[in-house]
Design a protein around this motif. Sequence first.
Motif, PDB file in Angstrom:
ATOM      1  N   LEU A   1      36.141  55.867  44.880  1.00 40.58           N
ATOM      2  CA  LEU A   1      37.040  56.688  44.092  1.00 40.58           C
ATOM      3  C   LEU A   1      38.365  55.957  43.891  1.00 40.58           C
ATOM      4  O   LEU A   1      38.867  55.282  44.786  1.00 40.58           O
ATOM      5  CB  LEU A   1      37.311  58.021  44.793  1.00 40.58           C
ATOM      6  CG  LEU A   1      36.138  58.993  44.922  1.00 40.58           C
ATOM      7  CD1 LEU A   1      36.553  60.209  45.741  1.00 40.58           C
ATOM      8  CD2 LEU A   1      35.631  59.429  43.551  1.00 40.58           C
ATOM      9  N   GLU A   2      38.904  56.095  42.706  1.00 47.24           N
ATOM     10  CA  GLU A   2      40.249  55.595  42.454  1.00 47.24           C
ATOM     11  C   GLU A   2      41.249  56.530  43.136  1.00 47.24           C
ATOM     12  O   GLU A   2      41.144  57.746  43.033  1.00 47.24           O
ATOM     13  CB  GLU A   2      40.516  55.559  40.952  1.00 47.24           C
ATOM     14  CG  GLU A   2      41.943  55.180  40.584  1.00 47.24           C
ATOM     15  CD  GLU A   2      42.210  55.369  39.111  1.00 47.24           C
ATOM     16  OE1 GLU A   2      42.274  54.356  38.391  1.00 47.24           O
ATOM     17  OE2 GLU A   2      42.356  56.531  38.678  1.00 47.24           O
ATOM     18  N   THR A   3      42.216  55.969  43.834  1.00 44.20           N
ATOM     19  CA  THR A   3      43.230  56.781  44.513  1.00 44.20           C
ATOM     20  C   THR A   3      44.618  56.256  44.201  1.00 44.20           C
ATOM     21  O   THR A   3      44.797  55.085  43.839  1.00 44.20           O
ATOM     22  CB  THR A   3      43.028  56.779  46.040  1.00 44.20           C
ATOM     23  OG1 THR A   3      43.091  55.432  46.518  1.00 44.20           O
ATOM     24  CG2 THR A   3      41.693  57.406  46.410  1.00 44.20           C
TER      25      THR A   3
ATOM     26  N   LEU B   1      45.633  61.859  38.387  1.00 43.10           N
ATOM     27  CA  LEU B   1      46.921  61.278  38.026  1.00 43.10           C
ATOM     28  C   LEU B   1      46.791  60.127  37.027  1.00 43.10           C
ATOM     29  O   LEU B   1      47.783  59.678  36.458  1.00 43.10           O
ATOM     30  CB  LEU B   1      47.631  60.780  39.291  1.00 43.10           C
ATOM     31  CG  LEU B   1      48.005  61.883  40.284  1.00 43.10           C
ATOM     32  CD1 LEU B   1      48.313  61.293  41.646  1.00 43.10           C
ATOM     33  CD2 LEU B   1      49.178  62.709  39.772  1.00 43.10           C
ATOM     34  N   ASN B   2      45.577  59.631  36.814  1.00 44.47           N
ATOM     35  CA  ASN B   2      45.339  58.588  35.828  1.00 44.47           C
ATOM     36  C   ASN B   2      45.653  59.140  34.424  1.00 44.47           C
ATOM     37  O   ASN B   2      45.237  60.255  34.095  1.00 44.47           O
ATOM     38  CB  ASN B   2      43.874  58.143  35.908  1.00 44.47           C
ATOM     39  CG  ASN B   2      43.569  56.939  35.053  1.00 44.47           C
ATOM     40  OD1 ASN B   2      43.820  56.933  33.854  1.00 44.47           O
ATOM     41  ND2 ASN B   2      43.003  55.911  35.666  1.00 44.47           N
TER      42      ASN B   2
ATOM     43  N   ASN C   1      44.962  72.135  41.699  1.00 45.32           N
ATOM     44  CA  ASN C   1      44.431  71.565  42.941  1.00 45.32           C
ATOM     45  C   ASN C   1      45.312  70.445  43.471  1.00 45.32           C
ATOM     46  O   ASN C   1      45.461  70.285  44.695  1.00 45.32           O
ATOM     47  CB  ASN C   1      43.009  71.042  42.726  1.00 45.32           C
ATOM     48  CG  ASN C   1      41.962  72.119  42.901  1.00 45.32           C
ATOM     49  OD1 ASN C   1      42.245  73.207  43.390  1.00 45.32           O
ATOM     50  ND2 ASN C   1      40.738  71.816  42.492  1.00 45.32           N
ATOM     51  N   PHE C   2      45.898  69.654  42.574  1.00 46.91           N
ATOM     52  CA  PHE C   2      46.773  68.597  43.076  1.00 46.91           C
ATOM     53  C   PHE C   2      48.076  69.172  43.630  1.00 46.91           C
ATOM     54  O   PHE C   2      48.510  68.818  44.722  1.00 46.91           O
ATOM     55  CB  PHE C   2      47.103  67.561  41.994  1.00 46.91           C
ATOM     56  CG  PHE C   2      48.038  66.511  42.516  1.00 46.91           C
ATOM     57  CD1 PHE C   2      47.558  65.478  43.308  1.00 46.91           C
ATOM     58  CD2 PHE C   2      49.404  66.566  42.261  1.00 46.91           C
ATOM     59  CE1 PHE C   2      48.422  64.523  43.838  1.00 46.91           C
ATOM     60  CE2 PHE C   2      50.273  65.623  42.786  1.00 46.91           C
ATOM     61  CZ  PHE C   2      49.777  64.598  43.582  1.00 46.91           C
TER      62      PHE C   2
ATOM     63  N   ILE D   1      44.780  67.374  45.983  1.00 43.02           N
ATOM     64  CA  ILE D   1      43.449  66.876  45.619  1.00 43.02           C
ATOM     65  C   ILE D   1      43.536  66.080  44.321  1.00 43.02           C
ATOM     66  O   ILE D   1      43.965  66.589  43.289  1.00 43.02           O
ATOM     67  CB  ILE D   1      42.456  68.047  45.469  1.00 43.02           C
ATOM     68  CG1 ILE D   1      42.309  68.795  46.806  1.00 43.02           C
ATOM     69  CG2 ILE D   1      41.107  67.549  44.972  1.00 43.02           C
ATOM     70  CD1 ILE D   1      41.501  70.071  46.711  1.00 43.02           C
ATOM     71  N   GLU D   2      43.111  64.832  44.378  1.00 34.80           N
ATOM     72  CA  GLU D   2      43.150  63.941  43.209  1.00 34.80           C
ATOM     73  C   GLU D   2      41.873  63.982  42.377  1.00 34.80           C
ATOM     74  O   GLU D   2      41.889  63.596  41.207  1.00 34.80           O
ATOM     75  CB  GLU D   2      43.345  62.496  43.649  1.00 34.80           C
ATOM     76  CG  GLU D   2      44.717  62.079  44.047  1.00 34.80           C
ATOM     77  CD  GLU D   2      44.741  60.586  44.341  1.00 34.80           C
ATOM     78  OE1 GLU D   2      44.733  59.779  43.392  1.00 34.80           O
ATOM     79  OE2 GLU D   2      44.740  60.228  45.534  1.00 34.80           O
TER      80      GLU D   2
END
Length: 262
Positions: A125-127, A96-97, A77-78, A83-84
Amino acid sequence: MSLLYAIGDIHGQMAMLEHALALIAADGGDDAKVVFLGDYTDRGPDSQAVIDTLIKGREAGRDWVFIKGNHDRLFSNFVRHGIEHDPRVKSGISWLNPRLGGTATLASYGVTGQMHFERPSQDALETLAYYTGDSGRITKDALQRIAQQHVPQSHLDFLDELPLTYQTDDLIFVHAGLRPGIPLEKQDPEDLIWIRDGFLESTHDFGKLVVHGHTALDHPTHFGNRIDLDGGAGYGKPLVPAVFEGRDCWLLTDKGRVALTP
């Protein structure tokens, strides 16, 4: 009764996968049927090599069955869509974390650098704020374009086309689990790759023994109605393959088979 082998969540651990396949070959030969339970990517250092190995095995005619895991979809998905996040990740952190492992997966394809995140509030949300690498400081969209240049289309196609379940007369293989009381053909695909609540605590008889991964334990465990084969390889613990004869299960070790019972 024929033998069937299974390997739980690999999470980019190529050396562990090679060891697991060697144990299976020693027990059942090179032509053994193996079911892989998904989560081939993330956290470990060698996601690219793992997927290469699985694709090459299939192309060589190995009797291997692959099931899709949630991390495989997060990765695709990314790269495909940028999409994160997934709504099922309750923490709200980005794929990505390092906790989810996307950084390690991209690094295995040669996309190395430093992720810088932002999170305005705990409820947000973390981005990815920006990424610093060989191209300097770049945006998430630019990182996605770089990822698309490095990740082979064949790898994304392989992951996207995987089924969510596989079954025999005695066993149902699925990545995360099943919603009790719902026929297999009517299960929510999201549950098949994400479920924990409602499944892990259930003593429901699914008609067949459910073999799954997704929920990392210290060691593969038999719960009576289900077997969890995720022994925590994504966190550096051993990847332990299993062999089934009907509903009977043994774990494969360097010293031979060890019965896995409830």
